[in-house]
Write an enzyme that holds these catalytic residues in place. Sequence first.
Site, PDB file in Angstrom:
ATOM      1  N   ASP A 164      95.310 -78.366   6.726  1.00 42.98           N
ATOM      2  CA  ASP A 164      96.175 -77.341   6.212  1.00 42.98           C
ATOM      3  C   ASP A 164      95.842 -75.221   6.832  1.00 42.98           C
ATOM      4  O   ASP A 164      95.192 -75.221   5.759  1.00 42.98           O
ATOM      5  CB  ASP A 164      95.172 -76.952   4.011  1.00 42.98           C
ATOM      6  CG  ASP A 164      95.660 -75.857   2.937  1.00 42.98           C
ATOM      7  OD1 ASP A 164      97.522 -75.735   3.875  1.00 42.98           O
ATOM      8  OD2 ASP A 164      95.042 -76.142   1.986  1.00 42.98           O
TER       9      ASP A 164
ATOM     10  N   CYS B  37     101.614 -73.341   4.823  1.00 42.10           N
ATOM     11  CA  CYS B  37     102.517 -72.460   3.939  1.00 42.10           C
ATOM     12  C   CYS B  37     103.437 -71.843   4.634  1.00 42.10           C
ATOM     13  O   CYS B  37     103.743 -70.083   4.482  1.00 42.10           O
ATOM     14  CB  CYS B  37     100.880 -71.100   3.457  1.00 42.10           C
ATOM     15  SG  CYS B  37     100.294 -70.696   4.897  1.00 42.10           S
TER      16      CYS B  37
ATOM     17  N   GLU C 104      85.635 -76.255   8.284  1.00 45.28           N
ATOM     18  CA  GLU C 104      86.052 -74.488   8.310  1.00 45.28           C
ATOM     19  C   GLU C 104      85.446 -73.340   9.236  1.00 45.28           C
ATOM     20  O   GLU C 104      84.492 -73.166   9.062  1.00 45.28           O
ATOM     21  CB  GLU C 104      86.128 -74.187   6.713  1.00 45.28           C
ATOM     22  CG  GLU C 104      85.992 -72.809   6.045  1.00 45.28           C
ATOM     23  CD  GLU C 104      87.174 -72.193   6.076  1.00 45.28           C
ATOM     24  OE1 GLU C 104      88.210 -73.081   5.653  1.00 45.28           O
ATOM     25  OE2 GLU C 104      87.199 -71.529   6.336  1.00 45.28           O
TER      26      GLU C 104
ATOM     27  N   CYS D 194     106.784 -58.604  -5.764  1.00 44.60           N
ATOM     28  CA  CYS D 194     107.874 -59.755  -5.899  1.00 44.60           C
ATOM     29  C   CYS D 194     109.044 -59.234  -4.600  1.00 44.60           C
ATOM     30  O   CYS D 194     109.690 -58.346  -5.177  1.00 44.60           O
ATOM     31  CB  CYS D 194     107.978 -59.528  -7.310  1.00 44.60           C
ATOM     32  SG  CYS D 194     106.925 -60.156  -8.308  1.00 44.60           S
TER      33      CYS D 194
ATOM     34  N   TYR E 103      90.689 -77.206   8.434  1.00 42.72           N
ATOM     35  CA  TYR E 103      91.059 -76.242   7.696  1.00 42.72           C
ATOM     36  C   TYR E 103      90.581 -75.868   6.461  1.00 42.72           C
ATOM     37  O   TYR E 103      91.245 -75.667   5.326  1.00 42.72           O
ATOM     38  CB  TYR E 103      92.642 -75.305   7.858  1.00 42.72           C
ATOM     39  CG  TYR E 103      92.647 -75.583   9.553  1.00 42.72           C
ATOM     40  CD1 TYR E 103      92.939 -74.958   9.995  1.00 42.72           C
ATOM     41  CD2 TYR E 103      93.685 -76.457   9.549  1.00 42.72           C
ATOM     42  CE1 TYR E 103      92.905 -74.185  11.210  1.00 42.72           C
ATOM     43  CE2 TYR E 103      93.910 -76.829  10.756  1.00 42.72           C
ATOM     44  CZ  TYR E 103      93.934 -75.910  11.569  1.00 42.72           C
ATOM     45  OH  TYR E 103      94.633 -75.725  12.970  1.00 42.72           O
TER      46      TYR E 103
HETATM   47  N1  SAH Z   1      91.985 -75.771   2.679  1.00 48.39           N
HETATM   48  C1  SAH Z   1      91.511 -75.070   2.033  1.00 48.39           C
HETATM   49  C2  SAH Z   1      91.887 -73.769   2.509  1.00 48.39           C
HETATM   50  C3  SAH Z   1      93.232 -73.804   3.196  1.00 48.39           C
HETATM   51  S1  SAH Z   1      93.265 -71.555   3.912  1.00 48.39           S
HETATM   52  C4  SAH Z   1      92.066 -74.727   0.306  1.00 48.39           C
HETATM   53  O1  SAH Z   1      93.249 -75.200  -0.005  1.00 48.39           O
HETATM   54  O2  SAH Z   1      91.580 -73.700  -0.591  1.00 48.39           O
HETATM   55  C5  SAH Z   1      93.273 -71.649   5.518  1.00 48.39           C
HETATM   56  C6  SAH Z   1      91.844 -71.752   5.779  1.00 48.39           C
HETATM   57  O3  SAH Z   1      91.794 -71.952   7.511  1.00 48.39           O
HETATM   58  C7  SAH Z   1      91.319 -70.881   5.636  1.00 48.39           C
HETATM   59  O4  SAH Z   1      89.755 -71.012   4.540  1.00 48.39           O
HETATM   60  C8  SAH Z   1      90.083 -70.467   6.547  1.00 48.39           C
HETATM   61  O5  SAH Z   1      89.046 -69.500   6.368  1.00 48.39           O
HETATM   62  C9  SAH Z   1      90.568 -71.064   8.010  1.00 48.39           C
HETATM   63  N2  SAH Z   1      90.922 -71.180   8.769  1.00 48.39           N
HETATM   64  C10 SAH Z   1      90.943 -70.374   9.590  1.00 48.39           C
HETATM   65  N3  SAH Z   1      92.267 -70.937  10.996  1.00 48.39           N
HETATM   66  C11 SAH Z   1      90.496 -71.479  11.425  1.00 48.39           C
HETATM   67  C12 SAH Z   1      90.635 -72.270  11.963  1.00 48.39           C
HETATM   68  N4  SAH Z   1      91.167 -71.879  13.229  1.00 48.39           N
HETATM   69  N5  SAH Z   1      89.628 -73.580  12.599  1.00 48.39           N
HETATM   70  C13 SAH Z   1      88.822 -73.929  11.023  1.00 48.39           C
HETATM   71  N6  SAH Z   1      89.564 -73.050   9.689  1.00 48.39           N
HETATM   72  C14 SAH Z   1      90.723 -72.123   9.739  1.00 48.39           C
END
Ligand code: SAH
Length: 454
Positions: free
Chosen positions: A381, A408, A332, A80, A311
């Site tokens: 995302d 994020c 993904e 934290c 993603y």
């Molecule tokens: N939308 C989901 C995951 C978000 S985290 C949720 O809310 O649970 C981001 C995700 O992107 C992860 O699962 C990671 O494996 C994936 N990722 C990372 N780089 C990527 C890329 N170049 N293309 C597609 N997915 C990717």
Amino acid sequence: MNKNEILTVTIEDMSDTGEGIGKYEGYTLFVKDALPGDKVRARITKAKKQYAFARCEEILEPSPDRVTPPCPVSRACGGCQLQALSYARQLAFKEAKVRNCLERIGGLANVPLRPIIGMETPLGYRNKAQFPVGRDKNGRIITGFYAGRTHSIIANDRCLLGSDQNEAILAAVKSYMEEARVSPYDETTQQGLVRHVLIREGHFTGQIMVCLVVNGPALPEPEALIRRLREIPGMHSILLNSNTENTNVILGARTRCLWGSETIADRIGDLEFQISAKSFFQVNSVQTARLYGQALAYAGLTGKETVWDLYCGIGTISLFLARKAKQVYGVELVEEAVADARCNAAANGITNAVFFAGKAEEVVPRKLAEENLQADVIVVDPPRKGCDEKLLAAIVQIAPPRVVYISCDPATLARDLKYLCGNGYRLAEATPVDMFPMGVHVETVCSLSKFSVE
Ligand code: SAH
């Protein structure tokens, strides 16, 4: 300015990583454990030409926003950063961080920023914890957290961000280790067996997963561990993961089930998800429901739309969208997550979601070129580094009326919004969501619309 010099400074601002920022004769000081509004004595730990890092030695006058941290080891523990700041000010800090990034990096004026969505009770929210295992000075087995930026373990089984059950689980693991004479892993010698205890708990189902990460293929007397862990209410899955590499990555390639199920379930809204040891699953289930709710609202679905969820992880957002859309396509990178996404769709009776494994910046341009991909809404995302420009270019070419961007990291979000807003999109609204109370990170969900279709 020299190392170990002690200065008196008033803190005026806070850095992205939570250090207090103060000025001293033209120098900028980044003071660990100091808050805006504090007057402190600070010891220089590293001096550069224009700025220096320092540690708070004494608080001469506390900030009005300073509170007693709820956790006794909050200062030593690296988990934290903001516990000493009132929760109201934490939220204000995060909101300002998003606004600053969008204005300065994104070059956006009059940012349509909604108030940040905070938690009513900003503790006990984490559904996942990874405790390193080691020994203290007296040779006793300890579990806890790494001190900030190091690998020395601060013994702490009662992380206030996590579940109340963690303490009993860790006690069971340690008592098993003492009795079966199982040693903790030592990073420096690479000897010993138990590296980490990974605990996941379905926030809304109470199902618990315990995964021991070990430096070897097996565990001696596993039944002694299982017997102890099974006494804990909610125990659902006991796993063993082998990681024999000399690495900071916690989980190794192979996981096997010692007892119970391979996965646990958790719910977001009225959808249920199976989560394996390795899957990405948002750590704050309560706020995730709000984040996805906002994303869904921004998607503005009527039931006729084709939606791409890029993603998509284990398909959490995709399935939320699928019930309100005609068709959803998820993309993904991680194959296992795509497999989980397909299972999750089937388990929830959703038949209009299709998932592709691969990089979003490769899959989407390829589908655009080969099959003339069309979309009414694109949701992205991405991880902290944001979207690849090849993907942004493809989105501009597809030209969906709406884009929903979940981020994020406000800095990469702002960079990507600058691109989209320079290529025919308008930021209609942005809402920060506090997924990580007491930590510095902030999530933001944005609604973008195409200029021509208003
Ligand atoms: N939308 C989901 C995951 C978000 S985290 C949720 O809310 O649970 C981001 C995700 O992107 C992860 O699962 C990671 O494996 C994936 N990722 C990372 N780089 C990527 C890329 N170049 N293309 C597609 N997915 C990717």
